[in-house]
Structure formats: structure tokens, C-alpha cells
Design a protein around this motif. Sequence first.
Motif, mmCIF file in Angstrom:
data_model
loop_
_atom_site.group_PDB
_atom_site.id
_atom_site.type_symbol
_atom_site.label_atom_id
_atom_site.label_comp_id
_atom_site.label_asym_id
_atom_site.label_seq_id
_atom_site.Cartn_x
_atom_site.Cartn_y
_atom_site.Cartn_z
ATOM 1 N N SER A 1 1.089 -1.106 0.109
ATOM 2 C CA SER A 1 0.216 -0.117 0.166
ATOM 3 C C SER A 1 1.011 1.270 -0.112
ATOM 4 C CB SER A 1 -0.966 0.140 1.099
ATOM 5 O OG SER A 1 -0.486 -0.143 2.310
ATOM 6 N N GLU A 2 1.800 0.633 0.388
ATOM 7 C CA GLU A 2 2.795 2.388 0.616
ATOM 8 C C GLU A 2 3.347 3.185 -0.531
ATOM 9 O OE1 GLU A 2 3.220 -0.277 2.410
ATOM 10 O OE2 GLU A 2 2.856 0.125 4.094
ATOM 11 N N TYR A 3 4.088 1.185 -0.848
ATOM 12 C CA TYR A 3 4.642 2.095 -2.600
ATOM 13 C C TYR A 3 2.963 2.538 -3.702
ATOM 14 C CZ TYR A 3 5.894 -0.078 -7.706
ATOM 15 O OH TYR A 3 6.443 0.173 -8.690
ATOM 16 N N VAL A 4 1.713 1.554 -3.681
ATOM 17 C CA VAL A 4 0.464 2.277 -4.338
ATOM 18 C C VAL A 4 0.552 3.505 -4.436
ATOM 19 C CG1 VAL A 4 -1.250 2.316 -4.934
ATOM 20 C CG2 VAL A 4 -0.298 -0.058 -4.500
ATOM 21 N N VAL A 5 0.185 4.302 -2.881
ATOM 22 C CA VAL A 5 -0.036 5.498 -2.140
ATOM 23 C C VAL A 5 1.484 6.701 -2.710
ATOM 24 C CG1 VAL A 5 0.417 6.830 -0.356
ATOM 25 C CG2 VAL A 5 -1.734 5.424 -0.212
ATOM 26 N N ALA A 6 2.482 5.969 -2.403
ATOM 27 C CA ALA A 6 3.592 6.631 -3.301
ATOM 28 C C ALA A 6 3.473 7.094 -4.679
ATOM 29 C CB ALA A 6 4.790 5.757 -3.023
ATOM 30 N N GLN A 7 3.209 6.449 -5.433
ATOM 31 C CA GLN A 7 3.760 6.681 -6.975
ATOM 32 C C GLN A 7 1.924 7.418 -7.625
ATOM 33 O OE1 GLN A 7 5.904 4.921 -8.815
ATOM 34 N NE2 GLN A 7 6.894 4.447 -6.465
ATOM 35 N N HIS A 8 1.487 7.068 -6.381
ATOM 36 C CA HIS A 8 0.036 7.703 -6.452
ATOM 37 C C HIS A 8 0.463 8.898 -6.917
ATOM 38 C CE1 HIS A 8 -3.304 5.989 -8.324
ATOM 39 N NE2 HIS A 8 -3.036 4.821 -6.996
ATOM 40 N N ARG A 9 1.468 9.692 -5.680
ATOM 41 C CA ARG A 9 1.215 10.581 -5.860
ATOM 42 C C ARG A 9 2.947 11.235 -6.338
ATOM 43 N NH1 ARG A 9 4.417 9.853 -0.364
ATOM 44 N NH2 ARG A 9 2.866 9.573 0.434
ATOM 45 N N VAL A 10 3.280 10.942 -6.370
ATOM 46 C CA VAL A 10 4.512 11.257 -7.945
ATOM 47 C C VAL A 10 3.496 11.239 -9.442
ATOM 48 C CG1 VAL A 10 6.604 10.088 -9.529
ATOM 49 C CG2 VAL A 10 6.417 9.819 -6.762
ATOM 50 N N LEU A 11 2.797 10.256 -9.603
ATOM 51 C CA LEU A 11 1.764 11.025 -10.464
ATOM 52 C C LEU A 11 0.964 11.978 -10.381
ATOM 53 C CD1 LEU A 11 1.242 10.024 -13.315
ATOM 54 C CD2 LEU A 11 -1.201 8.386 -12.522
ATOM 55 N N ARG A 12 0.971 11.880 -9.583
ATOM 56 C CA ARG A 12 -0.030 13.446 -9.566
ATOM 57 C C ARG A 12 0.502 15.067 -9.541
ATOM 58 N NH1 ARG A 12 -2.609 11.843 -5.210
ATOM 59 N NH2 ARG A 12 -1.169 12.445 -3.830
ATOM 60 N N ARG A 13 2.094 14.799 -8.274
ATOM 61 C CA ARG A 13 3.070 16.038 -8.939
ATOM 62 C C ARG A 13 3.455 16.237 -10.638
ATOM 63 N NH1 ARG A 13 6.048 18.599 -4.998
ATOM 64 N NH2 ARG A 13 6.682 19.206 -6.706
ATOM 65 N N VAL A 14 3.861 15.302 -11.838
ATOM 66 C CA VAL A 14 3.651 15.393 -12.351
ATOM 67 C C VAL A 14 2.901 15.753 -13.507
ATOM 68 C CG1 VAL A 14 4.329 13.093 -14.560
ATOM 69 C CG2 VAL A 14 5.393 12.918 -12.558
ATOM 70 N N VAL A 15 1.601 15.050 -12.994
ATOM 71 C CA VAL A 15 0.648 15.221 -13.586
ATOM 72 C C VAL A 15 0.031 17.088 -13.524
ATOM 73 C CG1 VAL A 15 -1.633 15.814 -13.867
ATOM 74 C CG2 VAL A 15 -0.890 13.644 -13.648
ATOM 75 N N GLU A 16 0.748 17.171 -12.293
ATOM 76 C CA GLU A 16 0.162 19.053 -11.607
ATOM 77 C C GLU A 16 1.574 19.912 -12.453
ATOM 78 O OE1 GLU A 16 0.890 18.837 -7.634
ATOM 79 O OE2 GLU A 16 -1.222 18.485 -7.643
ATOM 80 N N THR A 17 2.697 19.128 -12.673
ATOM 81 C CA THR A 17 4.116 19.857 -13.588
ATOM 82 C C THR A 17 3.678 20.367 -15.157
ATOM 83 O OG1 THR A 17 5.232 18.980 -11.782
ATOM 84 C CG2 THR A 17 6.455 20.066 -13.698
ATOM 85 N N MET A 18 3.302 18.904 -15.540
ATOM 86 C CA MET A 18 2.660 19.087 -16.741
ATOM 87 C C MET A 18 1.865 20.544 -17.281
ATOM 88 S SD MET A 18 4.793 17.132 -18.208
ATOM 89 C CE MET A 18 4.294 16.777 -20.027
ATOM 90 N N GLU A 19 0.631 20.032 -16.322
ATOM 91 C CA GLU A 19 -0.237 20.957 -16.533
ATOM 92 C C GLU A 19 0.086 22.313 -16.329
ATOM 93 O OE1 GLU A 19 -3.558 19.971 -13.812
ATOM 94 O OE2 GLU A 19 -4.435 18.296 -14.989
ATOM 95 N N GLN A 20 0.988 22.768 -15.668
ATOM 96 C CA GLN A 20 1.747 24.223 -15.094
ATOM 97 C C GLN A 20 2.328 24.713 -16.145
ATOM 98 O OE1 GLN A 20 3.520 23.803 -11.718
ATOM 99 N NE2 GLN A 20 1.638 23.952 -10.358
ATOM 100 N N LEU A 21 3.085 23.895 -17.188
ATOM 101 C CA LEU A 21 3.793 23.922 -17.863
ATOM 102 C C LEU A 21 3.340 24.936 -19.327
ATOM 103 C CD1 LEU A 21 5.874 20.746 -19.314
ATOM 104 C CD2 LEU A 21 6.942 22.683 -18.162
ATOM 105 N N PRO A 22 3.953 26.077 -19.596
ATOM 106 C CA PRO A 22 2.986 26.800 -21.212
ATOM 107 C C PRO A 22 2.570 25.569 -22.139
ATOM 108 C CG PRO A 22 4.988 27.571 -21.351
ATOM 109 C CD PRO A 22 5.091 26.687 -19.546
ATOM 110 N N PRO A 23 1.149 26.192 -22.454
ATOM 111 C CA PRO A 23 0.711 25.162 -23.065
ATOM 112 C C PRO A 23 1.699 24.407 -24.663
ATOM 113 C CG PRO A 23 -0.623 26.513 -23.396
ATOM 114 C CD PRO A 23 0.690 27.079 -22.465
ATOM 115 N N ARG A 24 2.003 25.400 -25.523
ATOM 116 C CA ARG A 24 2.721 24.427 -26.650
ATOM 117 C C ARG A 24 4.490 23.737 -25.813
ATOM 118 N NH1 ARG A 24 4.352 26.343 -32.102
ATOM 119 N NH2 ARG A 24 1.537 26.277 -31.527
ATOM 120 N N ARG A 25 5.114 24.606 -24.487
ATOM 121 C CA ARG A 25 6.033 23.319 -24.051
ATOM 122 C C ARG A 25 4.970 21.980 -24.305
ATOM 123 N NH1 ARG A 25 9.152 26.117 -19.407
ATOM 124 N NH2 ARG A 25 9.940 27.737 -20.357
#
Length: 192
Positions: free
Chosen positions: A97-121
Amino acid sequence: MRDLVQELVSHYADLRRQLTRDLRDPHHAADIAQSSFERVYTHTLGLRDGAAIESPRALLFRVARNLCIDEARHRKVAQEWAVSHAVVGTHLTAPSSEYVVAQHRVLRRVVETMEQLPPRRREVFLLFRAYGHSRAEIAQRLGITEMAVAKHLLRATIDCSRVFAELRHELIEPQAVNSHAGFDTALAEDFS
């Protein structure tokens, strides 16, 4: 019978020397020579009265050779079994369960980072990394130069690298577990 035993004993040293040369292990050679001697002796005890061995030396060496072949076959089968069971026996267990939670947290941060990039980038990065387009294809598709594509990729990579550097301590690797490890460990503890 006594003459046969004396003849076998006289060839025993020759057999050990030959086996030591062939096997390159004097202790193993001594074991094979002893087993060969025992088998030939047991065989002669089972012969009917009057029956004789034509060449005790040849029989002794032949038995030793057959024992070496049998042992080599046994070792090969054991190694093949160990290799096949090591691959089958070692597998990934269900993620913790720790692995699953950690992976979801990482995925969420990556998605947030991707959404914060300028649209063209973001678009350039996804076309390159997710969809596997070349820089030239991306430049043509978006109507920009390859140099602009390279700059967008570099900046997006730097942004994502920062996030992964921050999250590195949160990443948890799944562990490979040998399915028999618990049993073997418990068994070893019983005998210690």
C-alpha cells in the motif's frame, strides 16, 4: 575372490590418478574411485560360482566412467531445474500500500507539473516523449523550427527533472521476493 580383491586394490591407485586428472578434484576423484570399487566388489559377490570377471581393471574403470557420466547428467538436470525455478520462483509480489500511495503521489505531481507548463511546451514534450514523434515531425506539425522544438524539450525536461529531484526520496521500489524464501529461512532457523 581374494585374488579379485587384490587385483582391484592394485588398480585402485591408477584409477584415482586418472580420475584426479579428469575431474581436477582429488577428493571427488577419491569418492568416485571408492564408489566404483564398492560397485565392482558388490557385483562380483552376486556372480554365480565359477563365473569370473575377464578384466577387473577394465570393469573398474568402466564403472568409474559411468559414475562420472551419471553425476554430470545429474548435475546438469539440477542446474537446469535451479535456473528454471529461480526464474519462476522469484516474482514481484502485489505492491504494498505504501508503494501504491507513493506512486499515486508522484503521478499527481507529474501531472500537476505538466499542467503548469506553457501550452506549447507541454504539447511539444508530450508529442516527443509520449507519442514518440521526431523533432522534425513536431516542428512540421506545429509550424515551428526544430530549434524551437529543441528549446521547448529542454525546458520541459528541466522542469520535470526538478520535480523528480524533489520526489526522489518518496519513490519506493517494488521488491522481488522469492516465494520460497520464508520457508527456507524458517527451515534454516529450525536447524541453527
